[in-house]
Design an enzyme around this catalytic site. Sequence first.
Site, PDB file in Angstrom:
ATOM      1  N   ARG A  89      10.682   8.554   4.860  1.00 55.37           N
ATOM      2  CA  ARG A  89      10.005   8.693   3.845  1.00 55.37           C
ATOM      3  C   ARG A  89       9.062   7.708   3.467  1.00 55.37           C
ATOM      4  O   ARG A  89       7.991   7.508   3.212  1.00 55.37           O
ATOM      5  CB  ARG A  89      11.025   8.754   2.475  1.00 55.37           C
ATOM      6  CG  ARG A  89      11.601  10.140   2.355  1.00 55.37           C
ATOM      7  CD  ARG A  89      12.930   9.818   1.504  1.00 55.37           C
ATOM      8  NE  ARG A  89      13.783   9.311   2.888  1.00 55.37           N
ATOM      9  CZ  ARG A  89      14.595  10.159   3.457  1.00 55.37           C
ATOM     10  NH1 ARG A  89      14.500  11.292   2.959  1.00 55.37           N
ATOM     11  NH2 ARG A  89      15.404   9.901   4.471  1.00 55.37           N
ATOM     12  N   THR A  90       9.379   6.288   3.935  1.00 51.01           N
ATOM     13  CA  THR A  90       8.412   5.176   3.603  1.00 51.01           C
ATOM     14  C   THR A  90       7.418   5.289   4.807  1.00 51.01           C
ATOM     15  O   THR A  90       6.209   5.204   4.513  1.00 51.01           O
ATOM     16  CB  THR A  90       9.128   3.701   4.212  1.00 51.01           C
ATOM     17  OG1 THR A  90      10.554   3.912   3.373  1.00 51.01           O
ATOM     18  CG2 THR A  90       8.485   2.582   3.626  1.00 51.01           C
ATOM     19  N   LYS A 118       6.163  -5.150  28.063  1.00 50.45           N
ATOM     20  CA  LYS A 118       5.852  -5.876  29.215  1.00 50.45           C
ATOM     21  C   LYS A 118       5.966  -7.522  28.954  1.00 50.45           C
ATOM     22  O   LYS A 118       5.708  -8.244  29.681  1.00 50.45           O
ATOM     23  CB  LYS A 118       4.317  -5.703  29.431  1.00 50.45           C
ATOM     24  CG  LYS A 118       3.935  -4.251  29.782  1.00 50.45           C
ATOM     25  CD  LYS A 118       2.528  -4.208  30.187  1.00 50.45           C
ATOM     26  CE  LYS A 118       1.670  -2.781  29.778  1.00 50.45           C
ATOM     27  NZ  LYS A 118       0.434  -2.958  30.135  1.00 50.45           N
ATOM     28  N   ARG A 139       7.603  -2.362   9.377  1.00 45.68           N
ATOM     29  CA  ARG A 139       8.741  -2.184   8.800  1.00 45.68           C
ATOM     30  C   ARG A 139       9.512  -2.926  10.125  1.00 45.68           C
ATOM     31  O   ARG A 139       9.383  -2.439  11.307  1.00 45.68           O
ATOM     32  CB  ARG A 139       9.456  -0.891   8.737  1.00 45.68           C
ATOM     33  CG  ARG A 139      10.757  -0.899   8.810  1.00 45.68           C
ATOM     34  CD  ARG A 139      11.288   0.597   8.355  1.00 45.68           C
ATOM     35  NE  ARG A 139      11.508   0.580   6.951  1.00 45.68           N
ATOM     36  CZ  ARG A 139      12.184   1.599   6.271  1.00 45.68           C
ATOM     37  NH1 ARG A 139      13.087   2.336   6.947  1.00 45.68           N
ATOM     38  NH2 ARG A 139      11.817   1.698   4.894  1.00 45.68           N
ATOM     39  N   HIS A 172      12.713  -4.666   0.481  1.00 41.05           N
ATOM     40  CA  HIS A 172      11.990  -3.664   0.421  1.00 41.05           C
ATOM     41  C   HIS A 172      10.958  -3.464  -0.660  1.00 41.05           C
ATOM     42  O   HIS A 172      11.498  -2.502  -1.641  1.00 41.05           O
ATOM     43  CB  HIS A 172      12.945  -2.451   0.750  1.00 41.05           C
ATOM     44  CG  HIS A 172      12.499  -1.083   1.107  1.00 41.05           C
ATOM     45  ND1 HIS A 172      11.142  -0.943   1.113  1.00 41.05           N
ATOM     46  CD2 HIS A 172      12.939  -0.109   1.540  1.00 41.05           C
ATOM     47  CE1 HIS A 172      10.914   0.286   1.713  1.00 41.05           C
ATOM     48  NE2 HIS A 172      11.988   0.800   1.886  1.00 41.05           N
TER      49      HIS A 172
HETATM   50  C1  NCD Z   1      16.058   2.788   2.698  1.00 40.44           C
HETATM   51  C2  NCD Z   1      15.776   1.502   3.746  1.00 40.44           C
HETATM   52  O1  NCD Z   1      15.232   1.847   4.731  1.00 40.44           O
HETATM   53  O2  NCD Z   1      16.337   0.470   3.302  1.00 40.44           O
HETATM   54  N1  NCD Z   1      15.585   3.908   3.098  1.00 40.44           N
HETATM   55  C3  NCD Z   1      14.089   3.993   2.402  1.00 40.44           C
HETATM   56  O3  NCD Z   1      13.144   3.179   2.767  1.00 40.44           O
HETATM   57  N2  NCD Z   1      14.095   4.966   1.732  1.00 40.44           N
HETATM   58  C4  NCD Z   1      17.620   2.827   2.445  1.00 40.44           C
HETATM   59  C5  NCD Z   1      18.412   3.141   3.588  1.00 40.44           C
HETATM   60  O4  NCD Z   1      17.882   3.413   4.659  1.00 40.44           O
HETATM   61  O5  NCD Z   1      19.535   3.558   3.152  1.00 40.44           O
END
Ligand code: NCD
Length: 361
Positions: A89-90, A118, A139, A172
């Site tokens: 989703r993100t 490398k 991320r 997050h």
């Molecule tokens: C979350 C995350 O990655 O922290 N997911 C997300 O970004 N929607 C929550 C999770 O992974 O449980």
Amino acid sequence: MRPRRLLDISWGEFDAMSVEQKAPYLVQSDGTPYHTLFAQQFDLALLERLTHLATEIRGIAKTRAGMGFLRELVCHKRAMLYFSQPSSRTFLSFLSACQILGVQTGEVRDTSTSSEFKGESREDSVRTFSSYFDMIIMRTPEKGLAEHTAWAMSNSERPIPIINAGSGQDQHPTQALLDVYTLVRSFEHLGGLRNRTVVFVGDLARGRTVRSLSRLLTNYPNIRQIFVAPAPLQIGEDVLDNLRNKGVTHYCSDDFQAVIPEADAIYMTRVQDEWDKQKGDSARIDIARFHFGLEQLKLLRPHAILMHPLPRREEISTAVDHDPRAMYWRQMRNGMWIRTALIAMTFGCDKRIHEYHRQNL
Ligand code: NCD
């Protein structure tokens, strides 16, 4: 659009500061975010600007002409999606946000396909991205890497903004933005986001979304927070300290059934077993009492909403999905709009969006 003064500070000095002290170094001169790293960067005025902008964008995007306008806005910029940790989703909502605004994208989703394999350092890798791109959305499983990258980028010959799309177990911030946007939208016809009780459930010890959302919610008046988890997964003291310092009413519980009737919003989370110190640690914790199914739905107040950052496992039964109070799919779509608003704001396009909205809607 450089942030203020970050250039004058060494990494050691910056790293030693509290998050609140760091926040002013991450904004542009008009208070607009440059780097988005922590939930603590956002105050109520900025949250209201952002949620308002997201709603305008949503309205504009309903027509072909509106989509055409949005697609021209940032078509002169390119963004790098650097996701070295799994994401659906993100990643997709940031990608869609970029597409809506005409931002061209590149991506690394697996460091084994980049030169890090490398032996190139992470710092050299991201410096490479900054030669080709105008923003990095990242991320990573490492706490603090987005922050270090932001500091390094601010000091490079070609500074570019960093958006933290999830850093380790810590933060997050853009998930918290979409969660707040969902709450704002859900309660806008019921007096707004104030005087409400938000209940967090599940793996609160290792879930970064709860840590960011708890902080963001302290900006809204009189939002009570209840943390419901088995003892080993209960929320960290640093989050509770923040609530104590801000005078926010809160408590911890392990009795989910008793708390449900108090909730205006329930925020479910999955067990984050990828962080287990030893494989199988989480499986030994009895989490079944913290699941939400048709029995729990009967206890939920008629106006309350059920949220989840997703992905879910067993913690919400699919039998609940069709209840109008199940908000998680709409919550997910809100992520695309709020991330579009954040990117547009970071690149200084908010005034043009207001103008278009005023003239056409
Ligand atoms: C979350 C995350 O990655 O922290 N997911 C997300 O970004 N929607 C929550 C999770 O992974 O449980």
